[in-house]
Design a protein around this motif. Structure first.
Motif, short mmCIF file in Angstrom:
data_model
loop_
_atom_site.label_atom_id
_atom_site.label_comp_id
_atom_site.label_asym_id
_atom_site.label_seq_id
_atom_site.Cartn_x
_atom_site.Cartn_y
_atom_site.Cartn_z
N PRO A 179 -6.81 7.37 3.30
CA PRO A 179 -7.05 6.88 2.09
C PRO A 179 -7.52 5.39 2.44
O PRO A 179 -7.21 4.70 3.23
N ARG A 221 0.00 4.47 -1.95
CA ARG A 221 -1.63 5.70 -1.81
C ARG A 221 -1.05 5.79 -0.33
O ARG A 221 -0.83 7.28 -0.35
N ASP A 256 0.87 -0.71 0.04
CA ASP A 256 -0.21 -0.62 0.16
C ASP A 256 0.31 0.89 -0.08
O ASP A 256 0.56 2.49 -0.05
#
Length: 300
Positions: free
Chosen positions: A176, A61, A58
């Protein structure tokens, strides 16, 4: 979906109530800022052990939202707890409980001012009823204690803490879209980093109490349950029903805390505790029933 949200939020408030009892038991075994720092060091270690691979996946992001994650972790975790513990040194537990009970109303106000997100009248009434329940618990069923309350610097600190956590609750909507392991790993890292200056201050001023066996047990408990698990559940509850509705459950913390104190610390259960429970649970039901119907109408 809503039933899951209720379960997540009820578990969150129960674990946060356990944090209050742990704070009482920690006196003399570990100092507040050392505890704040250790809880996030340990939480980061546990989350890192189970989530580092997901975090790497991840990372693209996460990197785009570092400032937001830093602010969420700093304001919602570190600053809130530092101000909360420090406020209790200067003011009474009654003041702190009542001031914290205003958090749902502040969340509703921030949502309206920033996003024009409206609450129903019954939601507002329900919030006021829960505040009354918290006040009854805080003053031990004697309203005359409320008339004798004075305000000092500790109350100012607690009000700042309430504003910070209310803002944290509202701005979770912008987090996010990443796995919960990655989110909590990032938040706990920033919480640990920003807690270090508070620990250094406590050590430098000679106020530090390093943990003994009881202190380490408490630190591990608050790191795993109130810090990691409860925060994950709170974030998920916010996702499912929104911050206006989720924040109202916060007023269950002193109620659950009372029940845990009766079971674990040996305090007596009084009739005013029962009245407070009825008011808080009734206020949440009133507000949530109205909020659920309002959400259904607006989404139709």
């Amino acid at each position: 979906m809503q039933n899951r949200a209720y379960l997540y939020l009820l578990l969150t408030m129960f674990l946060w109530a356990g944090n209050s009892v742990a704070g009482k038991l920690a006196v003399g075994h570990i100092s507040p800022m050392i505890l704040v720092t250790l809880r996030w060091v340990l939480a980061f270690g546990v989350l890192g052990a189970i989530g580092w691979k997901q975090f790497l996946a991840d990372w693209p992001r996460v990197r785009r939202h570092l400032l937001l994650l830093f602010l969420l972790g700093t304001c919602g975790f570190t600053f809130f707890n530092a101000l909360f513990y420090t406020a209790l040194i200067h003011t009474t537990a009654i003041n702190v409980s009542i001031e914290q009970a205003g958090m749902p109303m502040l969340v509703i106000l921030i949502n309206f001012l920033l996003f024009r997100l409206r609450a129903t009248w019954l939601q507002l009434v329900g919030a006021v009823v829960t505040i009354a329940g918290v006040a009854i618990t805080a003053c031990h069923g004697d309203p005359r204690q409320l008339l004798a309350l004075g305000l000092n610097v500790g109350d100012g600190m607690m009000l700042i803490a309430v504003v910070l956590y209310s803002g944290y609750t509202v701005f979770l909507r912008f987090k996010p879209d990443i796995h919960w392991k990655s989110l909590m790993l990032a938040l706990s890292f920033f919480s640990f980093v920003t807690a270090l200056p508070f620990a250094w201050w406590e050590i430098g001023t000679g106020r530090a109490i390093y943990p003994d066996l009881t202190g380490w047990t408490i630190a591990f408990y608050v790191a795993l349950f109130p810090s990691a698990i409860a925060q994950i559940l709170y974030i998920r509850g916010n996702e499912l029903i929104g911050s206006n509705r989720a924040s109202l459950f916060i007023n269950l913390v002193p109620i659950f805390g009372t029940l845990l104190a009766v079971v674990l610390v040996g305090e007596k259960f009084q009739s005013y505790h029962a009245l407070a429970m009825v008011l808080v649970l009734g206020g949440i039901w009133l507000a949530e029933n109205s909020g659920r119907k309002h959400a259904a109408r607006t989404s139709a």
